[in-house]
Design an enzyme around this catalytic site. Structure first.
Site, PDB file in Angstrom:
ATOM      1  N   ASP A  59       1.171   1.548  -8.267  1.00 31.01           N
ATOM      2  CA  ASP A  59       2.255   1.886  -8.595  1.00 31.01           C
ATOM      3  C   ASP A  59       2.934   0.802  -9.360  1.00 31.01           C
ATOM      4  OD1 ASP A  59       1.955  -0.031  -6.414  1.00 31.01           O
ATOM      5  OD2 ASP A  59       2.863   0.968  -4.996  1.00 31.01           O
ATOM      6  N   ASP A  64      -4.895  14.455   0.529  1.00 29.67           N
ATOM      7  CA  ASP A  64      -6.062  14.072   0.277  1.00 29.67           C
ATOM      8  C   ASP A  64      -7.022  13.937   1.369  1.00 29.67           C
ATOM      9  OD1 ASP A  64      -6.096  13.729  -2.390  1.00 29.67           O
ATOM     10  OD2 ASP A  64      -6.322  11.700  -2.681  1.00 29.67           O
TER      11      ASP A  64
END
Length: 562
Positions: free
Chosen positions: A449, A145
């Site tokens: 998450d 990223d």
């Protein structure tokens, strides 16, 4: 995936055992709760009979703090009420399914080449490439990223070094299979000196080239001209504004993609998804969702492992261990993911900031496993692809985007694969879809998450916590006060944000979908942040009143023995 030819008569692939002395521990908890109730009774009686208005207010606030602590204690102990421990039998898995093992896609995520140096990243990549698993069924994806050509160069170097490293690992059956970790241990002295010295020399030469490029801050021109992938960076404006960069560095379908022993190598793919200042990128959750879509176009593994770039594989059998929980004929049908603990190799001797997370990994996660399954902690986790993409337990799975089937035609070259898969990594692809909502990882929360794991549980699935003797993954823990505060601040804010969102365990989203005990355990982390108010009051006020000679706690009474 869980059906086998030898059916119900087969020995189980995993076993579940309850914690020892469970009933004695429960009796202890009940006695503790009685004591807490007696403290509440004492505080109420003192408030009723205290004539001093100021002291009565202080006592009332102390009582509210103690009421909160009692509530938090109950929530905490709900995570310890029914602890279970899991044991896998991978020899049985190999005996029954060696020729039917599923494809496994491994996602390694990195975001910043400064904070996460390229050498650390590729050591993690090499460790997961070297799993004891059929290489033709293993694919490794690096999501960058940060969009760094330095990271891409390091991965390119690693793809060449893997031709020597993977045969070395398998020939000598070494552990761990991260080169940096292995060369730093004393265990390598038992390996043939000539074989060790040559592979170590290759590694050090690679490390020197990568570190030299990182120190220069650029890739030497003679290197850039040797691989077409570097041309992608000509049009890169910045890390936050660039097109999708997708390169298949090792094409596992190509018969020429072999190591020095002629054995096929795992597929290796570099991805830096498209980013634009005009579109939210949704951080790690967005990167993971892009990986889900891209991998579906290339390898489409039924099982997905995701690891952070600083969590290298410490156990080459981890994939087979996880599959024991996915492929058992009787007990695997409702298991969505298998979570390994976060373990660390850089802990200080005294671990004064509690970075080892020992209470979480040894007590609370096994307790959560007994309630319906542990939470998803973002790394070291094996998922069923269909579950991550939104499937509800007991229903058919229907993907939302077209052509999600495996493109596995040998005649279709890597370049064609890259062009086909790039489309689903565009920053506009998710517009008008359910990605980040009902599909993939959830958006809009710092603990994407945990909230994703909760949504999976709310769709009827269960999860498993597996903590083997040899840790599956080892990573870097925060070991300074500053690092620890930053980490805890992120966790506290993210879990509080989750509590207040529509996906919170106390909201209607979770009510009726998961058991009360399971919701209580999720609350353990969600209410961590509000704990500060009661803790601060209880720490400051009694001390100040003690200096004034005003007792706020019961006096000690001595009962004469004669």
């Amino acid at each position: 995936m869980g059906s086998g030819s030898d059916g119900g008569g087969a020995l189980p692939l995993f076993e579940t055992k309850e914690a020892k002395f469970k009933n004695a521990y429960r009796l202890f908890l009940i006695s503790m709760f009685i004591g807490i109730c007696m403290i509440w009774v004492y505080r109420i009686t003192q408030i009723l009979f205290d004539d001093d208005v100021e002291e009565r207010l202080v006592w009332m606030l102390l009582f509210l703090s103690e009421l909160w602590f009692g509530f938090y204690w109950v929530i905490t102990k709900s995570a310890r009420w029914n602890r279970v421990y899991r044991y896998a039998f991978r020899d049985r898995l190999s005996h029954r399914y060696e020729d039917k093992l599923p494809r496994v896609d491994i996602f390694v995520c990195t975001a910043d080449p400064t904070i996460e140096p390229p050498m650390m990243v590729i050591n993690t990549v090499l460790s997961v490439m070297a799993y004891n698993y059929p290489t033709d069924k293993l694919s490794v994806y690096l999501s960058d990223d940060g969009g760094s050509d330095l990271t891409f160069y390091a991965l390119l170097e690693a793809s060449v070094f893997s031709k020597h490293w993977l045969p070395f690992c398998k020939k000598f059956n070494i552990e761990p299979r991260s080169p940096a970790a292995y060369f730093s241990t004393k265990s390598n002295s038992v390996v043939d000196v000539e074989g060790l010295s040559s592979i170590k020399k290759l590694y050090e030469e690679m490390e020197h080239r990568i570190d030299t490029a990182a120190n220069l801050g650029r890739i030497p021109e003679e290197i850039r001209t040797k691989h077409k992938g570097f041309s992608e960076w000509v049009s890169v404006t910045s890390q936050r504004d660039h097109q999708t960069i997708l390169q298949v560095l090792i094409d596992g379908r190509n018969p020429n993609a072999v190591d020095i022993d002629g054995v096929a190598l795992p597929m290796l793919v570099y991805l830096s998804r498209q980013k634009s200042p005009n579109h939210p990128h949704n951080f790690k959750a967005g990167a993971m969702n892009a990986l889900l879509r891209v991998s579906s176009k290339i390898s489409n593994g039924k099982i997905i492992l995701n690891v952070d770039c600083d969590m290298y594989s410490n156990n080459s059998e981890s994939v087979r261990d996880a599959l024991c929980f996915f492929m058992d004929e009787q007990k695997s049908h409702d298991i969505a993911f298998v979570q390994f603990p976060q373990s660390f190799y850089n802990l200080t001797k005294n671990d004064i900031y509690g970075s080892s997370l020992s209470i979480l990994t040894e007590v609370e996660l096994p307790g959560m496993d007994g309630c319906g399954g542990p939470l998803y902690i973002g790394t070291g986790c094996f998922h069923r692809r269909e579950v991550l993409c939104g499937k509800k337990y007991g229903t058919e799975f229907d993907v939302e985007y077209e052509d999600s089937v495996l493109i596995n035609k040998v005649q279709e070259g890597a370049s064609k694969l890259e062009e086909t898969a790039k489309i689903v990594a565009d920053c506009t692809f998710e517009e008008g879809t359910q990605w980040g909502k009902e599909m993939g990882l959830k958006y809009g929360c710092a603990v994407e998450d945990v909230i994703t794991g909760l949504s999976i549980h709310c769709r009827g699935w269960k999860s498993v916590y597996f903590n083997p003797t040899r840790k599956g993954f080892l990573g870097v823990a925060p070991i300074t006060l500053g690092q620890t505060l930053v980490q805890y601040k992120r966790w506290a804010e993210g879990n509080l944000q989750m509590l207040l969102s529509r996906y919170g365990p106390l909201q209607s989203y979770g009510v009726g979908r998961i058991k009360l005990g399971h919701r209580m355990v999720y609350c353990l982390w969600c209410i961590w942040a509000p704990n500060w108010l009661a803790t601060l009051y209880y720490s400051v006020i009694p001390s100040l009143y003690l200096l004034k000679g005003i007792p706020l706690f019961p006096r000690v009474s001595i009962i004469p023995l004669f």
